[in-house]
Design a protein around this motif. Structure first.
Motif: not given
Ligand SMILES: [Mn+2]
Length: 313
Positions: A124, A144, A146, A150, A238
């Protein structure tokens, strides 16, 4: 009308010839392309299980199973736009900063040619140099998908560049607008109860997996549109946002996540947002089982491509 088409699977069987993304030709002349698909075979930002450097090659292989027309709209991005596989971005597996520079430069060239990039990682951290290239002029919105935010600050005693930190850096560098930033799918235990405090204080909207099921699909989509609206956005996906039952081949799996079907409906519902780039990251083939994660990634990459090109609208 587009001139560039994937290799016909009625002429050349899916298992034959050299694997490229969706059987598209390799074309490096960006002036010919509206959208380009590139691999970023790099996992130097990985903090735990490595292997995402092998993602592009395996996803190219798996993507030979994905056909041309969307199953619901019966439309194809390849009819509307010139799209090709442009090969892999240059990287340096032995030097993180050199890789970040190489990736940024590669995407600067794509931005200059006004081609919209779609990338297959890689871990990532690759999103950071991509955003440095495409979010330079004005901060972008970000969606995002995920299981982790992050947005951590540092790892291993102050080290700022890992696959757990790209979006903290992107906010600090003014590449994305935290008030136009939605993360969907968070779950799993945290290092510290305050792990998400910094992001929330900056105005990032975090929809955890638990919150998603509480509010339901329609309300969640409505919430995303209320925040991202007409903003130019980047779409980062992700694969660990998907439950490891369906996508075990990833660096940091978190159980209790979305199934593939749910992810498909979410991606399809975002087709009215303005995406100026996207990526799918964190597929780690060495941890995969029978290439199933690569197939999930290839299939969802096609959904993302259809959403980004608004082909289903
Ligand atoms: Mn991630």
């Amino acid at each position: 009308m587009s001139q560039i088409k994937p290799l016909s699977s009625m002429q050349t069987p899916r298992f034959a010839d050299v694997a490229t993304f969706f059987r598209l030709p390799i074309i490096k002349d960006l002036d010919r392309l509206d959208y380009c698909i590139s691999g970023v075979p790099w996992d130097g930002g990985t903090t735990n299980r490595p292997g995402a450097r092998h993602g592009p090659r395996e996803i190219r292989n798996a993507s030979s199973l994905v056909r041309l027309y969307h199953p619901v709209s019966l439309k194809s991005p390849y009819d509307k736009f010139n799209i090709a596989d442009i090969g892999d971005c240059p990287v340096n597996p032995a030097d993180l900063q050199d890789s970040l520079e190489k990736i940024e430069k590669f995407y600067e060239n794509i931005v200059t040619s006004k081609t919209i990039p779609f990338s297959i990682g890689g871990d990532h951290l690759i999103s950071l140099p991509i955003l440095r290239a495409i979010g330079k002029k004005k901060p972008l919105g970000l969606f995002q998908f995920d299981s982790h935010s992050d947005t951590w600050d540092t790892y291993f005693g102050g080290f700022k560049y890992t696959h757990g930190t790209p979006f903290r850096r992107a906010i600090e560098e003014n590449l994305i607008d935290p008030k136009k930033y939605v993360i969907l799918g968070l779950r799993g235990a945290l290092y510290d109860p305050n792990d998400l405090t910094w992001a929330r204080k900056k105005g990032v909207t975090i929809i955890t997996t638990d919150e998603y099921y509480e509010m339901g699909f329609s309300k969640c989509i409505e919430k995303i549109y209320n925040i991202l609206g007409n903003t130019d956005c980047y779409f980062t996906f992700d694969i660990d946002g998907i439950d490891p039952t369906f996508a075990p081949g990833t660096g940091t799996p978190e159980v209790g996540g979305f199934n593939v079907r749910e992810a498909q409906t979410i991606i399809r519902a975002l087709n009215k947002l303005n995406f100026v780039g996207g990526d799918i990251v964190e597929v780690s083939p060495p941890f995969d089982i029978n290439n199933m994660t690569s197939l999930v990634a290839a299939t969802l990459a096609f959904e993302m491509l259809c959403t980004m090109t608004k082909v289903n609208n």
